[in-house]
Design a protein around this motif. Structure first.
Motif, short mmCIF file in Angstrom:
data_model
loop_
_atom_site.label_atom_id
_atom_site.label_comp_id
_atom_site.label_asym_id
_atom_site.label_seq_id
_atom_site.Cartn_x
_atom_site.Cartn_y
_atom_site.Cartn_z
N THR A 112 -36.78 22.19 -21.58
CA THR A 112 -38.10 21.95 -21.68
C THR A 112 -38.71 21.18 -22.82
N LEU A 113 -38.24 21.74 -24.11
CA LEU A 113 -38.99 21.07 -25.54
C LEU A 113 -38.41 19.74 -25.58
N PRO A 114 -37.04 19.32 -25.26
CA PRO A 114 -36.83 17.91 -25.45
C PRO A 114 -37.18 16.93 -24.53
N SER A 119 -29.71 31.21 -20.12
CA SER A 119 -30.91 32.14 -20.21
C SER A 119 -32.30 31.12 -20.26
N ARG A 120 -33.24 31.84 -19.93
CA ARG A 120 -34.56 31.05 -19.98
C ARG A 120 -34.66 30.58 -21.45
N TRP A 121 -34.33 31.21 -22.57
CA TRP A 121 -34.67 30.88 -23.98
C TRP A 121 -33.59 29.54 -24.31
N ARG A 122 -32.61 29.45 -23.48
CA ARG A 122 -31.71 28.27 -23.64
C ARG A 122 -32.25 27.19 -22.92
N SER A 123 -32.58 27.40 -21.70
CA SER A 123 -33.46 26.24 -20.86
C SER A 123 -34.79 25.70 -21.43
N GLN A 149 -43.49 17.01 -14.78
CA GLN A 149 -42.85 15.82 -14.78
C GLN A 149 -41.04 16.20 -14.80
N ILE A 150 -40.94 17.26 -15.32
CA ILE A 150 -39.61 17.48 -15.50
C ILE A 150 -38.61 17.72 -14.05
N PRO A 151 -37.74 17.11 -13.84
CA PRO A 151 -36.73 17.29 -12.68
C PRO A 151 -36.58 18.91 -12.47
N GLY A 152 -36.60 19.26 -11.46
CA GLY A 152 -36.20 20.77 -10.90
C GLY A 152 -34.84 20.60 -11.00
N GLU A 153 -33.91 19.69 -10.80
CA GLU A 153 -32.41 19.75 -10.83
C GLU A 153 -31.90 20.12 -12.33
N LEU A 154 -32.71 19.88 -13.25
CA LEU A 154 -32.22 20.15 -14.67
C LEU A 154 -31.92 21.71 -14.67
N TYR A 155 -33.08 22.44 -14.10
CA TYR A 155 -32.99 23.69 -14.20
C TYR A 155 -32.07 24.44 -13.36
N GLU A 156 -31.98 23.93 -12.18
CA GLU A 156 -30.95 24.41 -11.25
C GLU A 156 -29.63 24.26 -11.77
N ALA A 157 -29.24 23.11 -12.39
CA ALA A 157 -27.79 23.13 -13.01
C ALA A 157 -27.93 24.04 -14.14
N ALA A 158 -28.99 24.33 -15.09
CA ALA A 158 -28.94 25.35 -16.17
C ALA A 158 -28.60 26.73 -15.28
N ALA A 159 -29.24 27.01 -14.28
CA ALA A 159 -29.10 28.29 -13.78
C ALA A 159 -27.70 28.54 -13.13
N LEU A 160 -27.21 27.58 -12.50
CA LEU A 160 -25.72 27.45 -12.14
C LEU A 160 -24.81 27.75 -13.53
N ASP A 161 -25.06 27.37 -14.67
CA ASP A 161 -24.30 27.59 -15.80
C ASP A 161 -24.72 28.98 -16.20
N ASN A 162 -25.52 29.68 -15.68
CA ASN A 162 -25.86 31.05 -16.21
C ASN A 162 -26.65 30.77 -17.55
#
Length: 306
Positions: free
Chosen positions: A221-223, A212-216, A197-210
């Motif tokens: 994910t957890l929130p 890490s997986r741990w930070r994402s 249910q988590i929008p993929g756009e959130l991870y795409e924005a996180a990837a653009l900000d470089n």
């Protein structure tokens, strides 16, 4: 003319209101069978159990004497009962964190499209639909100190066989391992549903900000799945407080009551010793513990919504 129009409107409103009331009553008939079963199978036994817990109830001669809170006072002074309460809480402490951590890790690993991910999800969830009898037979064979699979693997490393089910220190952890293997599919599927249910756009924005997986994981994910996390924790606490079948069929509550949970104590007290009032009092204490856990879930969810 104005008065007659007003009266007509009032009359139409009254007819409409009466029609709604009649419709509501007819609609209520559809839930009547469920309501009868609910009252007969849940509400009535609940209050009847409370009444029995206040009596000295002997099932041999079907005699009952009102005893007030005497059964509860006996329980609080009963070292065996206090021991089974400690066993139950120890079991909850061993299994619930494992359900949350392992279930979440499996969900993160299998949250992908493809045949492999679907197959592994089916494998992990498939164990949860097995009956407790099948699960305990399989694990009892694995725990055998002479010919069990675990002892065979330990023997390859020169380690002597370990009597899991007859050891005071290992019997309850052995039951916990069996339970986690059996039930882990359910929390995994709950976490999977939340992750999808988590929008993929959130991870795409996180990837653009470089990021890490741990930070994402910590920031996205957890929130996003915290409500599911609370539900899984409280649900598993309530479920594992009701441990019964595994403890009965694997170590049979032994040795020396070290793996005996509350429900097994209630079962043996009520249907082996025939002391129904004492067993009912123990069941009310268990009900209170589960109610506290359910209320914790309610207040936690309300606070997060606010």
């Amino acid at each position: 003319m104005t008065i007659s129009v007003s009266n007509a409107a009032t009359l139409r409103s009254a007819k409409t209101s009466g029609a709604h009331i009649g419709s509501d009553w007819r609609n209520g008939l559809f839930i009547l069978p469920f309501l009868i079963v609910y009252l007969g199978m849940l509400i009535y036994p609940l209050f009847w159990g409370m009444w029995i817990s206040l009596q000295e109830y002997d099932m041999f001669d079907q005699s009952a004497t009102f005893a007030g809170l005497f059964n509860f006072k006996r329980l609080l002074a009963d070292n065996i009962f206090l021991g089974v309460v400690r066993n139950t809480f120890a079991f909850v402490a061993m299994t619930v964190p494992a359900f949350v951590i392992i279930g979440l890790l499996l969900a993160l690993a299998l949250n992908r499209e493809g045949r492999t991910g679907a197959t592994l999800r089916a494998v992990f969830f498939g164990a949860s639909v097995l009956s407790v009898t099948i699960v305990t037979i399989v694990w009892k064979i694995m725990y055998l100190p002479d010919i069990g699979l675990i002892s065979h693997v330990l023997g390859l490393f020169g380690i002597a066989p370990i009597p899991f089910l007859t050891s005071s220190d290992l019997a309850l952890p052995a039951v916990a391992v069996t339970t986690v293997w059996w039930i882990i599919g359910l929390p995994m599927m709950l976490f999977l549903a939340a992750l999808q249910q988590i929008p993929g756009e959130l991870y795409e924005a996180a990837a653009l900000d470089n990021a890490s997986r741990w930070r994402s994981l910590w920031s996205i994910t957890l929130p996003s799945i915290r409500r599911t996390l609370v539900v899984v924790v409280i649900y598993e606490i309530v479920a594992q407080l009701q441990l019964f079948g595994q403890a009965l069929l694997l170590p049979r509550g032994g040795p020396n009551n070290t793996s005996r949970p509350i429900v097994l104590f209630i079962y043996e007290t009520g249907f082996r010793d025939w002391n129904l009032g004492y067993a009912a009092a123990a069941s009310e204490i268990l009900f209170l513990l589960m109610a506290i856990a359910a209320m914790a879930q309610y207040f936690a969810s309300r606070r997060r919504e606010g």
